[in-house]
Write a protein that holds these residues in place. Sequence first.
Motif, PDB file in Angstrom:
ATOM      1  N   SER A  39      -1.987  -1.344   2.140  1.00 17.66           N
ATOM      2  CA  SER A  39      -3.061  -0.353   2.269  1.00 17.66           C
ATOM      3  C   SER A  39      -4.189  -0.621   1.287  1.00 17.66           C
ATOM      4  O   SER A  39      -5.362  -0.450   1.609  1.00 17.66           O
ATOM      5  CB  SER A  39      -2.513   1.061   2.040  1.00 17.66           C
ATOM      6  N   LEU A  40      -3.833  -1.044   0.091  1.00 13.71           N
ATOM      7  CA  LEU A  40      -4.841  -1.289  -0.939  1.00 13.71           C
ATOM      8  C   LEU A  40      -5.241  -2.754  -1.021  1.00 13.71           C
ATOM      9  O   LEU A  40      -6.379  -3.072  -1.406  1.00 13.71           O
ATOM     10  CB  LEU A  40      -4.323  -0.821  -2.307  1.00 13.71           C
ATOM     11  N   SER A  41      -4.357  -3.661  -0.659  1.00 14.51           N
ATOM     12  CA  SER A  41      -4.669  -5.089  -0.788  1.00 14.51           C
ATOM     13  C   SER A  41      -5.723  -5.548   0.205  1.00 14.51           C
ATOM     14  O   SER A  41      -6.387  -6.565  -0.006  1.00 14.51           O
ATOM     15  CB  SER A  41      -3.396  -5.922  -0.599  1.00 14.51           C
ATOM     16  N   GLY A  42      -5.890  -4.812   1.309  1.00 13.15           N
ATOM     17  CA  GLY A  42      -6.852  -5.215   2.328  1.00 13.15           C
ATOM     18  C   GLY A  42      -6.208  -5.853   3.540  1.00 13.15           C
ATOM     19  O   GLY A  42      -6.893  -6.200   4.500  1.00 13.15           O
ATOM     20  N   PHE A  43      -4.883  -6.001   3.520  1.00 12.97           N
ATOM     21  CA  PHE A  43      -4.178  -6.638   4.624  1.00 12.97           C
ATOM     22  C   PHE A  43      -3.469  -5.631   5.526  1.00 12.97           C
ATOM     23  O   PHE A  43      -2.653  -6.011   6.356  1.00 12.97           O
ATOM     24  CB  PHE A  43      -3.163  -7.648   4.085  1.00 12.97           C
ATOM     25  N   GLY A  44      -3.783  -4.361   5.362  1.00 11.20           N
ATOM     26  CA  GLY A  44      -3.140  -3.335   6.176  1.00 11.20           C
ATOM     27  C   GLY A  44      -3.876  -3.104   7.488  1.00 11.20           C
ATOM     28  O   GLY A  44      -5.032  -3.481   7.652  1.00 11.20           O
ATOM     29  N   SER A  45      -3.182  -2.473   8.418  1.00  8.01           N
ATOM     30  CA  SER A  45      -3.788  -2.092   9.694  1.00  8.01           C
ATOM     31  C   SER A  45      -3.852  -0.568   9.758  1.00  8.01           C
ATOM     32  O   SER A  45      -3.421   0.135   8.827  1.00  8.01           O
ATOM     33  CB  SER A  45      -2.968  -2.636  10.865  1.00  8.01           C
TER      34      SER A  45
END
Length: 403
Positions: free
Chosen positions: A135-141
């Motif tokens: 969610s925070l790393s930028g790799f979430g959907s």
Amino acid sequence: SFPNRVKINPAFVPYVRNQYRIKCILFSLIMIIKHIMCSGFLFIQPGRLHSRSHGYTQTNRDDGKTGPSWKARVCISTNAVSCYVSQLSGQMVELFEACQQQSTDLERKELCRAQLQREIQRLFPLVRLYLAGSSLSGFGSRNSDADLCLVIQAAPVSLVELRNMCVFWSTAYIERPQLIRAKVPILKFRDKVSGVEFDLNVNNTVGIRNTFLLRSYAYAERRVRPIILVVKRWARHHRINDASKGTLSSYTLVLMVLHYLQTLPEPVIPSLQNEYPECFSPSMDIHRVPEGPRDIPPYSSSNQASLGELLLGFLKYYTSVFRWDKQVISVREAKALPKSNSLEWRDKFICVEEPFDGTNTARAVHEKVKFDAIKAQFAESWQMLQLRRDLNFILPIRNTIQR
């Protein structure tokens, strides 16, 4: 000899000359464009534009910033194969745009985190609650769960204390709490107001460190996020993305993609830990970790491969280049390390080094049948994508977007 010639007023001569020059320039431009199109150097797909030179950037960053639209894409190709690869790239962009986490999703999760932290600090003033994971790393959907890490540095928290905290929260804020006993115990729950699903752990500080490392990679190069989202969706579709069932965790898949991008002859990304050791020091105080990588500049890569080319290369790398039995994947060193006989790597089918504590993030793959299934899926997808150059043959886009 030309008795019927029209006489032109001398005052209009400059105007006529300028018009003639403009017409000549336009005619020349038209002929140049026609020549280029007939020569096969420029091919614009109807209804879909894509840039091999990567003239696209994201419009929905998790940090709320915007850049030039992904919609401005030009397919540059010298033959039909390149155009098929560009079609593949366009499909990857389409999937990324439809499924990436929106800034509003992140804001909702952060609001829940802040509210829970205020309530916890009424009982434990020194406790901090961090948002972590994809969610925070930028790799979430859009449908990604949110990971929370409760940092209590004074003393370890027992399962009983975690259960009591769960009871306290459930009175007003959470529902469906479930305690999962694992190497790192996890409390799963759902926020009553926002409906967001959370996974909470206690004192797993390495998860906070690697979250901000991955976030730095996510925004270091604009091709990183789209290819990782597609790879995660592909792995989930083929049922090789579930550590609880003996296959690859999402975190391991992210490290595998980053490793591939680092090890190309012209790397897409570097080793951020090697280039900025002061920003990612394992000994940095945990409360300073979020500020560590703030000033790292974007990476300028000389590699101009399209997303489609990178996806094909990723599948090929783990099908026929990487030696599973002899090598360890290391994002920290940006290379494949020789597999030693240490307990961490001995008799392990897949070896992926955690960038901070050096453990094996792929230890869940402990059955040969699961390992063989993972390798077979890489090989099968690579062969299919080589023949078809269409993402739908390895990952149905419409069904994936609807989910």
